[in-house]
Write a protein that holds these residues in place. Structure first.
Motif, PDB file in Angstrom:
ATOM      1  N   UNK A 142      41.877  42.735  36.198  1.00 56.25           N
ATOM      2  CA  UNK A 142      42.259  42.633  34.789  1.00 56.25           C
ATOM      3  C   UNK A 142      43.460  43.536  34.499  1.00 56.25           C
ATOM      4  N   UNK A 143      44.328  43.044  33.638  1.00 59.16           N
ATOM      5  CA  UNK A 143      45.468  43.819  33.141  1.00 59.16           C
ATOM      6  C   UNK A 143      45.327  43.842  31.618  1.00 59.16           C
ATOM      7  N   UNK A 144      44.601  44.815  31.071  1.00 59.98           N
ATOM      8  CA  UNK A 144      44.275  44.812  29.642  1.00 59.98           C
ATOM      9  C   UNK A 144      45.486  44.732  28.732  1.00 59.98           C
ATOM     10  N   UNK A 145      46.577  45.455  29.072  1.00 61.07           N
ATOM     11  CA  UNK A 145      47.739  45.457  28.183  1.00 61.07           C
ATOM     12  C   UNK A 145      48.424  44.091  28.108  1.00 61.07           C
ATOM     13  N   UNK A 200      43.578  38.161  33.208  1.00 63.83           N
ATOM     14  CA  UNK A 200      42.597  38.338  34.278  1.00 63.83           C
ATOM     15  C   UNK A 200      42.807  37.271  35.326  1.00 63.83           C
ATOM     16  N   UNK A 201      42.801  37.682  36.590  1.00 63.32           N
ATOM     17  CA  UNK A 201      42.843  36.733  37.704  1.00 63.32           C
ATOM     18  C   UNK A 201      41.629  37.010  38.586  1.00 63.32           C
ATOM     19  N   UNK A 202      41.100  35.978  39.190  1.00 66.64           N
ATOM     20  CA  UNK A 202      39.885  36.164  39.983  1.00 66.64           C
ATOM     21  C   UNK A 202      39.839  35.187  41.144  1.00 66.64           C
ATOM     22  N   UNK A 203      39.017  35.530  42.135  1.00 66.54           N
ATOM     23  CA  UNK A 203      38.777  34.670  43.289  1.00 66.54           C
ATOM     24  C   UNK A 203      37.318  34.811  43.690  1.00 66.54           C
ATOM     25  N   UNK A 204      36.713  33.703  44.113  1.00 69.34           N
ATOM     26  CA  UNK A 204      35.299  33.749  44.476  1.00 69.34           C
ATOM     27  C   UNK A 204      34.979  32.697  45.521  1.00 69.34           C
ATOM     28  N   UNK A 212      35.296  27.414  47.149  1.00 68.39           N
ATOM     29  CA  UNK A 212      36.227  28.524  46.969  1.00 68.39           C
ATOM     30  C   UNK A 212      36.955  28.293  45.656  1.00 68.39           C
ATOM     31  N   UNK A 213      37.019  29.319  44.792  1.00 65.36           N
ATOM     32  CA  UNK A 213      37.589  29.167  43.461  1.00 65.36           C
ATOM     33  C   UNK A 213      38.615  30.258  43.170  1.00 65.36           C
ATOM     34  N   UNK A 214      39.690  29.865  42.506  1.00 62.72           N
ATOM     35  CA  UNK A 214      40.685  30.793  41.985  1.00 62.72           C
ATOM     36  C   UNK A 214      40.833  30.507  40.499  1.00 62.72           C
ATOM     37  N   UNK A 215      40.981  31.551  39.700  1.00 62.11           N
ATOM     38  CA  UNK A 215      41.044  31.343  38.251  1.00 62.11           C
ATOM     39  C   UNK A 215      41.947  32.377  37.595  1.00 62.11           C
ATOM     40  N   UNK A 216      42.492  31.998  36.445  1.00 63.40           N
ATOM     41  CA  UNK A 216      43.308  32.904  35.645  1.00 63.40           C
ATOM     42  C   UNK A 216      43.013  32.646  34.177  1.00 63.40           C
ATOM     43  N   UNK A 230      36.109  30.912  34.998  1.00 58.65           N
ATOM     44  CA  UNK A 230      36.069  31.768  36.182  1.00 58.65           C
ATOM     45  C   UNK A 230      36.865  33.040  36.088  1.00 58.65           C
ATOM     46  N   UNK A 231      37.639  33.229  34.994  1.00 58.21           N
ATOM     47  CA  UNK A 231      38.373  34.485  34.804  1.00 58.21           C
ATOM     48  C   UNK A 231      38.225  34.995  33.374  1.00 58.21           C
ATOM     49  N   UNK A 232      37.193  34.541  32.678  1.00 51.59           N
ATOM     50  CA  UNK A 232      36.966  34.972  31.292  1.00 51.59           C
ATOM     51  C   UNK A 232      36.231  36.310  31.323  1.00 51.59           C
TER      52      UNK A 232
END
Length: 323
Positions: free
Chosen positions: A178-181, A185-189, A211-215, A47-49
């Protein structure tokens, strides 16, 4: 007709390669399928790939991004007892829409069954059962630096059992940062919100709203990406055992070990799926996913295995390329 519904009940106990517990999907079980071998190997912890693999947008449409432009991907699962499933998708980044579009089809087939009357007398004919999901998604950057993205998906869902049918419309929406450096990645859906228009039985089915949260974090000194996904967060009462167990029952974790850019090993674990498949607590690999990815030039091949306790294991294969 009673025999047809009895056959459906038996089919629903043979849940396919779910990345969430089978009991979450009374109908439209195609929604609970792992859409690719990578998702199977990671037990749904995708979920955060963020990257060029379009499979992640099935879990959060905000993960659609320009790196996926012109990607086409197909996946196939050969299940037990003639059950099969698969998916196909295409992604296109569209400048004039300032975003990325995707279209996909997923199917689940339970095979063919001999028709019989209430006394078990067969008439020589057969019938089939299955699900289909047609989906369209859109995502775009929400900030000038493109670190924050938002996306949405609409699913048209259809299920058939002989001459009976069911249909529904579902919606997903999500954000990803996303924080490339930091390779983070964190996400919510929110997924599977919508309405059921017709059902098999007298009572209307309900969609498995979630409801999903991912890192996802790529480690600095080791070629390893770790992923954690919290799912079924709309109902924290779900799960078994004590409080700690219930927390674990809402998490799935995964890891990808990279050997350069062409080969990677994967593993995942879903605690509640293990409880569902192995209620006696035997020593086996129920709830464990394993697999690998291989990329040669423009073509990527993925294999995923999901431990199924006494049922053995399920194997899934995926192929993707850029047109």
């Amino acid at each position: 007709m009673r025999l047809l519904f009895a056959a459906l009940a038996l089919l629903l106990t043979a849940a396919p390669s779910f990345t969430q517990p089978p009991d979450r999907y009374a109908q439209f079980k195609v929604l609970g399928l792992a859409p690719s071998a990578r998702a199977t190997a990671l037990q749904g912890s995708v979920g955060a790939v963020y990257g060029d693999d379009p499979v992640a947008y099935f879990y959060n449409p905000a993960l659609l991004n320009p790196q996926m432009d012109r990607q086409v991907a197909v996946s196939y699962l050969n299940h037990l007892a003639d059950i099969s499933a698969g998916s196909a998708l295409y992604v296109r980044d569209v400048d004039r829409l300032q975003g990325t579009l995707a279209a996909s089809i997923r199917y689940l087939s339970y095979g063919e069954f001999e028709r019989a009357d209430e006394n078990g007398v067969r008439d020589g004919s057969t019938f089939g059962a299955g699900d289909v999901a047609l989906s369209v998604s859109y995502a775009r950057a929400l900030t000038a630096d493109e670190r924050l993205r938002g996306g949405a998906t609409v699913h048209a869902l259809f299920a058939t059992l002989d001459d009976a049918g069911a249909s529904a419309l579902a919606f997903d929406a999500g954000v990803a940062y996303t924080i490339p450096e930091q390779r983070l990645t964190v996400s919510a859906a929110v997924v599977n919100a919508g309405a059921v228009f017709s059902s098999f039985g007298e009572e209307d089915d309900t969609l498995p709203f979630d409801v999903r949260l991912a890192v996802a974090k790529r480690l600095a000194n080791v070629p390893l990406q770790l992923t954690v996904t919290g799912y079924d967060l709309a109902d924290l009462s779900e799960g078994t055992g004590n409080a700690a167990n219930r927390v674990l029952n809402h998490l799935t974790v995964g890891g990808e070990l990279y050997f350069g850019s062409a080969f990677m090993l994967r593993a995942g674990y879903n605690d509640r799926l293990r409880d569902e498949l192995n209620p006696q607590g035997r020593f086996d690999i129920a709830g464990v996913g394993l697999g690998f990815g291989l990329k040669i030039r423009r073509v990527g091949f993925d294999y995923g295995y999901s431990g199924w306790s006494e049922g053995g294991g399920l194997h899934q294969f995926s192929l993707r390329t850029r047109l």
